[in-house]
Design an enzyme around this catalytic site. Structure first.
Site, PDB file in Angstrom:
ATOM      1  N   TYR A  89       5.308   7.609  15.302  1.00  0.00           N
ATOM      2  CA  TYR A  89       4.157   6.951  15.340  1.00  0.00           C
ATOM      3  C   TYR A  89       3.057   7.831  15.974  1.00  0.00           C
ATOM      4  O   TYR A  89       1.980   7.913  15.363  1.00  0.00           O
ATOM      5  CB  TYR A  89       4.281   5.776  16.296  1.00  0.00           C
ATOM      6  CG  TYR A  89       2.945   4.809  16.314  1.00  0.00           C
ATOM      7  CD1 TYR A  89       2.658   4.125  15.359  1.00  0.00           C
ATOM      8  CD2 TYR A  89       2.081   5.233  17.484  1.00  0.00           C
ATOM      9  CE1 TYR A  89       1.184   3.497  15.317  1.00  0.00           C
ATOM     10  CE2 TYR A  89       0.767   4.249  17.477  1.00  0.00           C
ATOM     11  CZ  TYR A  89       0.524   3.429  16.232  1.00  0.00           C
ATOM     12  OH  TYR A  89      -0.646   2.569  16.197  1.00  0.00           O
TER      13      TYR A  89
ATOM     14  N   VAL B 152       0.900  -1.194  -0.014  1.00  0.00           N
ATOM     15  CA  VAL B 152       0.022   0.051  -0.032  1.00  0.00           C
ATOM     16  C   VAL B 152       0.764   1.165   0.087  1.00  0.00           C
ATOM     17  O   VAL B 152       0.334   2.246  -0.146  1.00  0.00           O
ATOM     18  CB  VAL B 152      -0.955   0.058   1.287  1.00  0.00           C
ATOM     19  CG1 VAL B 152      -1.929  -1.147   0.892  1.00  0.00           C
ATOM     20  CG2 VAL B 152      -0.335  -0.272   2.603  1.00  0.00           C
TER      21      VAL B 152
END
Length: 260
Positions: free
Chosen positions: A164, A71
């Protein structure tokens, strides 16, 4: 008008789940299939993905197909969407789930590691969402569910994961922005923000225990991690007729962590 018995019925719908071979993605995919949705699972772990698709199809009686897709490659994403539409007829739900984290002190984060996290957690989410939305906008309907994180709401401690946290905060605002742009064109866009979950990646840490696990549980009002299947209800809700007036929301599923 839907009744209480069919609000969560996903029969006749098709869901594309990225990062669907295992973990949170697979658990949420199972919830969708249990409520009647056919599935396209996309991942790069082919052996695990093929096995998961076969087992889900057998367990639920739904059509479940596995597709290899990186992806992070926009061309592969566009090809994936075309193949799923050709094979299954449509995409009603996108569960945009692929992601990763790298724990590293902020002053030591390398450009390579920063880009690795942002590339999968944010850039890929954007590319998949955009490609699927083009199909959904032609049909005038669809539900997009991005996997965010409570780390996009608060900065978790004690682990150091600034890249993150930043990526998931960006996913949340990308979700809200897309929801506002596409609301009048039939698309709903929401995010699920999981808390600490006992997945394949973290199960060993929880079994081993220690100060970090103790701290995570202490800071979670329910005093335990979530199990992957506990995200399924949120995914079904956001995919179904039960949430037709819900868009631009970030639904926390975190045992109360961000409420404390």
């Amino acid at each position: 008008m839907s009744t209480s018995t069919d609000l969560f019925d996903l029969s006749g719908t098709v869901a594309l789940v990225t990062g669907g071979a295992k973990g949170l993605g697979l658990a949420m995919a199972k919830g969708l299939a249990d409520h009647g949705s056919d599935l396209a699972l996309a991942d790069i772990d082919d052996s695990t993905g093929e096995k998961a698709a076969a087992e889900l199809a057998e367990a639920t009686g739904r059509t479940v197909r596995y597709y290899h897709c990186n992806v992070m490659d926009p061309a592969e994403v566009d090809e994936l969407v075309d193949r799923v539409v050709a094979d299954l007829g449509q995409i009603d739900t996108l569960l945009n789930n692929a992601g990763r984290t790298i724990h590293q002190p902020l002053e030591e984060v390398t450009e390579e590691n920063w880009r690795a996290v942002m590339g999968l957690n944010l850039d890929a989410v954007f590319h998949v969402m955009q490609s699927v939305a083009r199909h959904m906008l032609e049909r005038g309907s669809g539900s997009i569910i991005n996997t965010g994180s409570m780390s996009g709401i608060i900065a978790n401690i004690p682990q150091k994961q600034a890249s993150y946290n930043a990526s998931k905060a960006a996913v949340h605002n990308l979700t809200r922005s897309a929801a506002c742009e596409w609301a009048e064109r039939g698309l709903r866009v929401n995010a699920i923000a999981p808390g600490y979950m006992r997945t394949e990646l973290t199960r060993g840490f929880y079994e081993e225990g220690g100060p970090q696990i103790d701290q995570w549980n202490l800071m979670t009002p329910m005093k335990r991690p979530g199990e992957p299947h506990e995200l399924a209800g949120a995914a079904v809700f956001l995919a179904s007729q039960a949430s037709t007036f819900v868009t631009g929301s970030v639904l926390s599923v975190d045992g109360g962590y961000t409420a404390a």
